[in-house]
Design a protein around this motif. Structure first.
Motif, PDB file in Angstrom:
ATOM      1  N   PHE A 107      58.938   5.935  97.956  1.00 47.80           N
ATOM      2  CA  PHE A 107      60.154   5.965  97.129  1.00 47.80           C
ATOM      3  C   PHE A 107      60.373   7.322  96.483  1.00 47.80           C
ATOM      4  CE2 PHE A 107      58.450   1.600  97.040  1.00 47.80           C
ATOM      5  CZ  PHE A 107      59.520   0.929  97.625  1.00 47.80           C
ATOM      6  N   ARG A 108      59.960   8.348  97.146  1.00 50.01           N
ATOM      7  CA  ARG A 108      59.970   9.665  96.534  1.00 50.01           C
ATOM      8  C   ARG A 108      61.381  10.170  96.222  1.00 50.01           C
ATOM      9  NH1 ARG A 108      55.948  14.505  98.482  1.00 50.01           N
ATOM     10  NH2 ARG A 108      56.339  15.931  96.757  1.00 50.01           N
ATOM     11  N   GLU A 109      62.379   9.588  96.857  1.00 46.54           N
ATOM     12  CA  GLU A 109      63.749  10.015  96.571  1.00 46.54           C
ATOM     13  C   GLU A 109      64.245   9.501  95.221  1.00 46.54           C
ATOM     14  OE1 GLU A 109      64.273   5.900  98.101  1.00 46.54           O
ATOM     15  OE2 GLU A 109      62.898   7.551  98.487  1.00 46.54           O
ATOM     16  N   LYS A 110      63.531   8.544  94.623  1.00 48.31           N
ATOM     17  CA  LYS A 110      63.945   7.971  93.332  1.00 48.31           C
ATOM     18  C   LYS A 110      63.352   8.782  92.183  1.00 48.31           C
ATOM     19  CE  LYS A 110      64.147   3.279  95.251  1.00 48.31           C
ATOM     20  NZ  LYS A 110      65.442   2.708  94.952  1.00 48.31           N
ATOM     21  N   SER A 111      64.101   8.907  91.101  1.00 49.10           N
ATOM     22  CA  SER A 111      63.626   9.646  89.925  1.00 49.10           C
ATOM     23  C   SER A 111      62.390   8.987  89.338  1.00 49.10           C
ATOM     24  CB  SER A 111      64.721   9.700  88.865  1.00 49.10           C
ATOM     25  OG  SER A 111      65.832  10.406  89.339  1.00 49.10           O
ATOM     26  N   LEU A 112      61.489   9.817  88.820  1.00 52.50           N
ATOM     27  CA  LEU A 112      60.209   9.296  88.321  1.00 52.50           C
ATOM     28  C   LEU A 112      59.949   9.741  86.887  1.00 52.50           C
ATOM     29  CD1 LEU A 112      57.678   7.715  89.401  1.00 52.50           C
ATOM     30  CD2 LEU A 112      56.568   9.941  89.545  1.00 52.50           C
TER      31      LEU A 112
END
Length: 297
Positions: A107-112
């Motif tokens: 899910f690296r495209e989602k903000s963390l």
């Protein structure tokens, strides 16, 4: 300075959860809501359909919504439940390196956001993690004020600090509530619906801890409202109120009034004390209890 609310601390039924987030959605002082579960995968909030309903309603009301994830995932089932929610979330808070690894791979495209249990204790750690395009970091609750200030000066990222609530201080693989009823966690019977808190006290009958599910909470309400001006001065971007179910709206109003200079921290502390079922305390932050222990050893 923005105001956020933390994830729900105990197990609620669906209707109570929805009613709570309706109040949050309607409240102008709250900018951001952490929605999800950090302690137990059996709780209602982990139903993906319920999470989507809450996320959509809060975003429609103009709130920023971040999915909070487990502090202590114990098996593949826990990770799969986390994956199901992370797939539906717009932004994710991680509190554990295992969940971080799931985000990194899937899910690296989602903000963390790095949560308070991810334990970023120094500028070197924060600087290393920035290469992953982290959006925000929450300070651990036992970090010193001087270290906070140093990190705000050296690291160009929004920091957030937990300023209020009965904060969890330890997590276990076992469930304290289930064991109190002679049950195992895998067959708990949802006893936490019946008993929300298990208070623990010293031999002198001083409140010490609150046990709830697999988490241990401080029996005093952590309150740093008297330090808000310094947080503002050092550049902290936001504060987080750990959820107090009955009074979260009133508590957010009090913090907002201090941020806007409408009331003094002293006046605010009196108001907060009247809303809390537990004694307000800053000792975890100031280290006062640590000195007391040292003086008697």
């Amino acid at each position: 300075m923005e105001i956020a609310i933390g994830p729900l601390p105990t197990n609620w039924g669906k209707e109570k959860i929805l009613d709570y987030y309706r109040k949050v959605a309607a409240h102008p002082a709250i900018n951001r809501a952490y929605v999800g579960e950090i302690a137990c995968t059996k709780r209602d909030i982990l139903d993906p359909e319920l999470f989507i309903e809450i996320q959509d309603s809060l975003k429609k009301a103009g709130k920023e919504v971040i999915l909070s994830t487990l502090v202590l995932p114990t098996n593949e089932e826990d990770l799969n439940k986390s994956r199901a929610l992370m797939a539906k979330a717009h932004e994710i808070e991680v509190n554990n390196m295992g969940i971080f690894n799931v985000w990194l791979k899937e899910f690296r495209e989602k903000s963390l956001t790095l949560g308070p249990f991810f334990n970023v204790y120094n500028p070197q750690s924060a600087r290393f993690l920035l290469k992953y395009k982290i959006r925000r970091i929450l300070f651990p609750v036992d970090i010193s004020m001087n270290t906070m200030e140093k990190m705000c000066q050296e690291i160009d990222i929004p920091f957030e600090v937990v300023v209020y609530g009965n904060f969890p201080i330890a997590f276990s693989w076992r469930c304290y509530t289930a064991r109190a009823f002679g049950k195992l966690r895998r067959d708990c019977g949802f006893k936490c619906y019946e008993v929300k808190n298990l208070p623990q006290a010293t031999l002198e009958d001083e409140p010490l801890f609150i046990m709830n599910g697999p988490a241990v909470y401080n029996a005093k309400t952590y309150c740093l409202i008297s330090h808000l001006k310094r947080f503002q001065g050092m550049g902290v971007a936001g504060i987080r109120i750990e959820t107090i179910p009955e009074n979260v709206v009133g508590i957010a109003d009090i913090f907002k009034a201090v941020i806007d200079g409408e009331i003094s921290p002293t006046q605010a502390e009196k108001k907060l004390a009247s809303l809390s079922a537990y004694r307000l305390d800053t000792c975890y932050f100031t280290g006062r209890e640590k000195r007391l222990i040292c003086s008697t050893s």
